[in-house]
Design a protein around this motif. Structure first.
Motif, mmCIF file in Angstrom:
data_model
loop_
_atom_site.group_PDB
_atom_site.id
_atom_site.type_symbol
_atom_site.label_atom_id
_atom_site.label_comp_id
_atom_site.label_asym_id
_atom_site.label_seq_id
_atom_site.Cartn_x
_atom_site.Cartn_y
_atom_site.Cartn_z
ATOM 1 N N TRP A 153 14.684 -20.233 3.260
ATOM 2 C CA TRP A 153 13.270 -19.876 3.132
ATOM 3 C C TRP A 153 12.549 -20.085 4.457
ATOM 4 N N VAL A 154 12.898 -21.142 5.165
ATOM 5 C CA VAL A 154 12.308 -21.383 6.485
ATOM 6 C C VAL A 154 12.629 -20.206 7.405
ATOM 7 N N TYR A 155 13.878 -19.747 7.377
ATOM 8 C CA TYR A 155 14.269 -18.588 8.186
ATOM 9 C C TYR A 155 13.480 -17.335 7.770
ATOM 10 N N GLN A 156 13.290 -17.155 6.482
ATOM 11 C CA GLN A 156 12.554 -15.979 5.999
ATOM 12 C C GLN A 156 11.101 -16.007 6.455
ATOM 13 N N VAL A 157 10.472 -17.186 6.373
ATOM 14 C CA VAL A 157 9.076 -17.319 6.814
ATOM 15 C C VAL A 157 8.984 -17.000 8.302
ATOM 16 N N ARG A 158 9.904 -17.539 9.075
ATOM 17 C CA ARG A 158 9.907 -17.299 10.526
ATOM 18 C C ARG A 158 10.123 -15.809 10.835
ATOM 19 N N LYS A 159 11.058 -15.194 10.131
ATOM 20 C CA LYS A 159 11.361 -13.778 10.363
ATOM 21 C C LYS A 159 10.141 -12.897 10.057
ATOM 22 N N ARG A 160 9.485 -13.153 8.925
ATOM 23 C CA ARG A 160 8.305 -12.351 8.571
ATOM 24 C C ARG A 160 7.195 -12.536 9.583
ATOM 25 N N TRP A 161 7.050 -13.741 10.115
ATOM 26 C CA TRP A 161 6.012 -13.994 11.108
ATOM 27 C C TRP A 161 6.331 -13.259 12.414
ATOM 28 N N LYS A 162 7.583 -13.348 12.859
ATOM 29 C CA LYS A 162 7.960 -12.724 14.129
ATOM 30 C C LYS A 162 7.997 -11.202 14.051
ATOM 31 N N GLU A 163 8.544 -10.666 12.974
ATOM 32 C CA GLU A 163 8.735 -9.216 12.881
ATOM 33 C C GLU A 163 7.514 -8.467 12.366
ATOM 34 N N GLU A 164 6.774 -9.091 11.447
ATOM 35 C CA GLU A 164 5.665 -8.378 10.800
ATOM 36 C C GLU A 164 4.306 -9.020 11.049
ATOM 37 N N GLY A 165 4.306 -10.220 11.623
ATOM 38 C CA GLY A 165 3.046 -10.909 11.875
ATOM 39 C C GLY A 165 2.356 -11.407 10.610
ATOM 40 N N GLN A 166 3.104 -11.569 9.525
ATOM 41 C CA GLN A 166 2.529 -11.989 8.248
ATOM 42 C C GLN A 166 2.812 -13.457 7.989
ATOM 43 N N ARG A 167 1.739 -14.194 7.704
ATOM 44 C CA ARG A 167 1.860 -15.612 7.380
ATOM 45 C C ARG A 167 1.770 -15.860 5.875
ATOM 46 N N HIS A 168 1.396 -14.861 5.116
ATOM 47 C CA HIS A 168 1.168 -15.053 3.678
ATOM 48 C C HIS A 168 2.379 -14.587 2.858
ATOM 49 N N SER A 169 2.378 -14.959 1.604
ATOM 50 C CA SER A 169 3.473 -14.577 0.720
ATOM 51 C C SER A 169 3.309 -13.134 0.270
ATOM 52 N N LEU A 170 4.398 -12.556 -0.138
ATOM 53 C CA LEU A 170 4.360 -11.208 -0.695
ATOM 54 C C LEU A 170 3.900 -11.279 -2.141
ATOM 55 N N PRO A 171 3.258 -10.240 -2.641
ATOM 56 C CA PRO A 171 2.869 -10.255 -4.051
ATOM 57 C C PRO A 171 4.102 -10.359 -4.938
ATOM 58 N N MET A 172 3.960 -11.090 -6.026
ATOM 59 C CA MET A 172 5.075 -11.224 -6.959
ATOM 60 C C MET A 172 4.899 -10.221 -8.094
ATOM 61 N N GLY A 173 5.995 -9.824 -8.672
ATOM 62 C CA GLY A 173 5.935 -8.843 -9.739
ATOM 63 C C GLY A 173 5.819 -7.453 -9.160
ATOM 64 N N GLY A 174 5.162 -6.611 -9.847
ATOM 65 C CA GLY A 174 5.008 -5.254 -9.358
ATOM 66 C C GLY A 174 4.467 -4.352 -10.440
ATOM 67 N N TYR A 175 4.246 -3.142 -10.070
ATOM 68 C CA TYR A 175 3.714 -2.172 -11.007
ATOM 69 C C TYR A 175 4.807 -1.746 -11.972
ATOM 70 N N ARG A 176 4.475 -1.777 -13.247
ATOM 71 C CA ARG A 176 5.407 -1.287 -14.256
ATOM 72 C C ARG A 176 4.765 -0.108 -14.953
ATOM 73 N N ARG A 177 5.498 0.959 -15.062
ATOM 74 C CA ARG A 177 4.982 2.113 -15.779
ATOM 75 C C ARG A 177 5.017 1.843 -17.274
ATOM 76 N N SER A 178 4.021 2.348 -17.959
ATOM 77 C CA SER A 178 3.964 2.192 -19.398
ATOM 78 C C SER A 178 5.086 2.991 -20.048
ATOM 79 N N ARG A 179 5.680 2.429 -21.064
ATOM 80 C CA ARG A 179 6.738 3.142 -21.781
ATOM 81 C C ARG A 179 6.184 4.242 -22.677
ATOM 82 N N ILE A 180 4.877 4.189 -22.952
ATOM 83 C CA ILE A 180 4.279 5.199 -23.820
ATOM 84 C C ILE A 180 3.276 6.081 -23.081
#
Length: 85
Positions: A35-62
């Motif tokens: 996780w430390v490596y992931q945080v460092r990688k996101r900071w260096k490559e994308e400049g992001q210090r915050h977490s990614l949103p969890m979950g995601g959009y789910r289409r309705s089955r109906i």
């Protein structure tokens, strides 16, 4: 599962900036070394210090039945989902 706090992310990045090693940081803050490596990688490559949103959009089955459901409601405004039998 929940995201780690922004404060913890900032502390991890601060420790990395001071030259501390990922293994020592992981032990001190009780997180995985990966996780430390992931945080460092996101900071260096994308400049992001915050977490990614969890979950995601789910289409309705109906969603494809929306027109039919709206017709039922229009025809019978007090329609409920309770089985009448």
């Amino acid at each position: 599962m929940h995201a780690y706090s922004q404060d913890l992310r900032d502390r991890i990045l601060g420790a990395l900036d001071r030259g501390e090693g990922p293994t020592a940081i992981a032990r001190r803050f009780e997180v995985s070394r990966m996780w430390v490596y992931q945080v460092r990688k996101r900071w260096k490559e994308e400049g992001q210090r915050h977490s990614l949103p969890m979950g995601g959009y789910r289409r309705s089955r109906i969603a494809h039945k929306e027109a039919q459901i709206r017709q039922w409601i229009e025809a019978t405004p007090d329609l409920t989902l309770v089985d009448g039998g």
